[in-house]
Design a protein around this motif. Structure first.
Motif, PDB file in Angstrom:
ATOM      1  N   ASN A  74       0.811  -1.226   0.000  1.00  0.00           N
ATOM      2  CA  ASN A  74       0.000   0.000   0.000  1.00  0.00           C
ATOM      3  C   ASN A  74       0.840   1.269   0.000  1.00  0.00           C
ATOM      4  OD1 ASN A  74      -3.004  -0.495   0.038  1.00  0.00           O
ATOM      5  ND2 ASN A  74      -2.323  -1.963   1.594  1.00  0.00           N
ATOM      6  N   VAL A  75       2.093   1.171   0.351  1.00  0.00           N
ATOM      7  CA  VAL A  75       2.991   2.307   0.148  1.00  0.00           C
ATOM      8  C   VAL A  75       3.247   2.485  -1.347  1.00  0.00           C
ATOM      9  CG1 VAL A  75       5.352   3.143   0.470  1.00  0.00           C
ATOM     10  CG2 VAL A  75       4.073   2.227   2.418  1.00  0.00           C
ATOM     11  N   SER A  76       3.436   1.362  -2.041  1.00  0.00           N
ATOM     12  CA  SER A  76       3.708   1.410  -3.484  1.00  0.00           C
ATOM     13  C   SER A  76       2.446   1.689  -4.298  1.00  0.00           C
ATOM     14  CB  SER A  76       4.326   0.082  -3.937  1.00  0.00           C
ATOM     15  OG  SER A  76       5.530  -0.173  -3.256  1.00  0.00           O
ATOM     16  N   HIS A  77       1.350   1.034  -3.919  1.00  0.00           N
ATOM     17  CA  HIS A  77       0.094   1.167  -4.680  1.00  0.00           C
ATOM     18  C   HIS A  77      -1.053   1.329  -3.691  1.00  0.00           C
ATOM     19  CE1 HIS A  77       2.340  -0.077  -8.214  1.00  0.00           C
ATOM     20  NE2 HIS A  77       2.770  -1.139  -7.537  1.00  0.00           N
ATOM     21  N   PRO A  78      -1.205   2.516  -3.111  1.00  0.00           N
ATOM     22  CA  PRO A  78      -2.193   2.716  -2.045  1.00  0.00           C
ATOM     23  C   PRO A  78      -3.616   2.390  -2.481  1.00  0.00           C
ATOM     24  CG  PRO A  78      -1.289   4.809  -2.820  1.00  0.00           C
ATOM     25  CD  PRO A  78      -0.452   3.745  -3.418  1.00  0.00           C
TER      26      PRO A  78
END
Length: 411
Positions: A74-78
């Motif tokens: 979720n840091v990369s693709h929230p």
């Protein structure tokens, strides 16, 4: 199960909030993480896992792996759907559960951890924004995200367990595990049949050991440690059962425990490996009881996070009994030792040695390689720190100091 095409889309503001929350999870407070671990092992169904130090450690690693996997995604693709976690930590945990005869109900730990993580995630979300619309969007998508991720992960790990279970039905290792399980449970299996299937004689004396690592040590190190146990006991052969990826159960056809000093010296090359040794026992009953002793010793070392690499059941029997209820053990230490509990190690060791030597100051000094007057000064200092004089409470004080000796961290 929600299909990826139906997955909800976050607004730009929602994505930024989700990303910030995930970054917080990656740096989660240690007390929150410990709460998650405790909850995941607390149910009655999880008792077989919680009572086994190796399985409990594997579950804790799996909890952390799930948390970091979801947060990093979720840091990369929230807000996007997070793929199932099939990392080595989870697959190793699945193999270990199957090897101990446990089924998919042991994955309840993931569900329990999910509920704790959700409560903490809500705390994070409420700290991120007080905008009702943004908060509603964030909570709606994150509830779906967390729930779906755990569902997908449980499904993937369950499949791995089915594969592992099929593999375990074949081969000599599986046969040995099955026979040993029957013997340990006291099932009606004939001695002759068991001996043939194990390739190990059950008549005579046995000493059992459990060799393990809580950090997932490589199997070659566990095997090397098993060889060291054999040498320290002068055993010509051994029975070894692979209990998990990070644990071996070993039996030696000897009536004496491995030499402690020799074994400790050899294990220095493998600092993550621990060895718990049971009392020698005779015949099938001794085969069983020595292993149960070793298991009790293993649980105590793990419970106290002891730094000791080698422990024998007779050495820890009292400490194991006193620490079976951690809260009561802490109360006993505080009430019995008072300020002596945090005194210097020399003073505590002098008191314990003095009690062991039945109050003989001269022998205490000889054992500690120090002067008799030094012993007297330390004993006087101990009396100043103890709630009651040592002479009035020597047995309890010695028992409490014995517990402290096995603990990995001082209070």
């Amino acid at each position: 199960m929600v299909q990826s095409a139906e997955w909800p889309r976050l607004s730009a503001a929602g994505r930024r909030l989700f990303q910030r929350g995930a970054e917080t999870v990656l740096n989660l407070r240690p007390d929150w993480l410990e709460e998650l671990h405790v909850a995941s092992l607390s149910s009655q169904r999880m008792r077989p896992v919680a009572e086994d130090p190796v399985l409990a450690a594997a579950t804790r690693r799996a909890n952390l792996a799930n948390l970091l996997h979801w947060a990093a995604a979720n840091v990369s693709h929230p807000g996007k759907r997070v793929p199932a976690n099939t990392s080595p930590e989870l697959l190793e945990s699945a193999r270990d559960l199957v090897r101990r005869g446990l089924d998919e109900t042991a994955l309840e730990a993931y569900r329990t951890a999910q509920s704790v993580a959700w409560r903490r995630w809500m705390d994070i979300c409420f700290d991120l924004t007080d905008d009702p619309a943004r908060l509603r969007e964030l909570l709606d998508v994150s509830a779906l995200s967390i729930g779906t991720f755990i569902d997908d992960t449980v499904a993937a790990v369950s499949e791995q367990m089915r594969v592992e279970r099929a593999e375990l039905t074949r081969g000599a290792h599986a046969e040995r595990r099955a026979v040993v399980t029957l013997l340990l449970e006291g099932a009606p299996i004939s001695r002759a049949r068991a001996e043939v299937q194990l390739g190990y004689g059950l008549t005579g004396r046995h000493t059992a050991a459990i060799i393990w690592s809580g950090s997932g040590t490589a199997s070659d190190q566990l095997e090397a440690a098993a060889e060291a146990v054999m040498r320290a006991a002068d055993a010509a052969h051994r029975l070894t059962v692979v209990a998990s990826a990070a644990a071996l159960w070993v039996w030696l056809p000897v009536g004496t425990a491995p030499r402690h000093r020799q074994l400790t010296a050899e294990l220095a090359a493998y600092p993550d490996v621990r060895v718990a040794i049971g009392r020698p026992g005779a015949d099938v009953d001794g085969f069983r009881s020595s292993h149960l002793d070793a298991a009790t010793t293993q649980r105590m070392l793990t419970r106290l996070t002891s730094p000791q690499q080698v422990a024998r059941y007779p050495d820890v029997q009292l400490a194991a009994l006193l620490t079976s209820q951690p809260a009561q053990a802490d109360e006993f230490l505080a009430d019995t030792l008072g300020e002596l509990r945090t005194a210097d190690a020399d003073t505590r060791e002098t008191v314990l040695t003095y009690v062991r030597e039945l109050g003989n100051t001269t022998r205490t000094a000889e054992r500690l390689y120090t002067h008799r007057n030094t012993v007297l000064r330390r004993l006087a200092r101990a009396d100043e720190l103890l709630p009651q004089p040592l002479a009035d409470n020597a047995i309890s004080v010695a028992a409490a100091l014995e517990v402290l000796r096995w603990r990995g961290t001082e209070p």
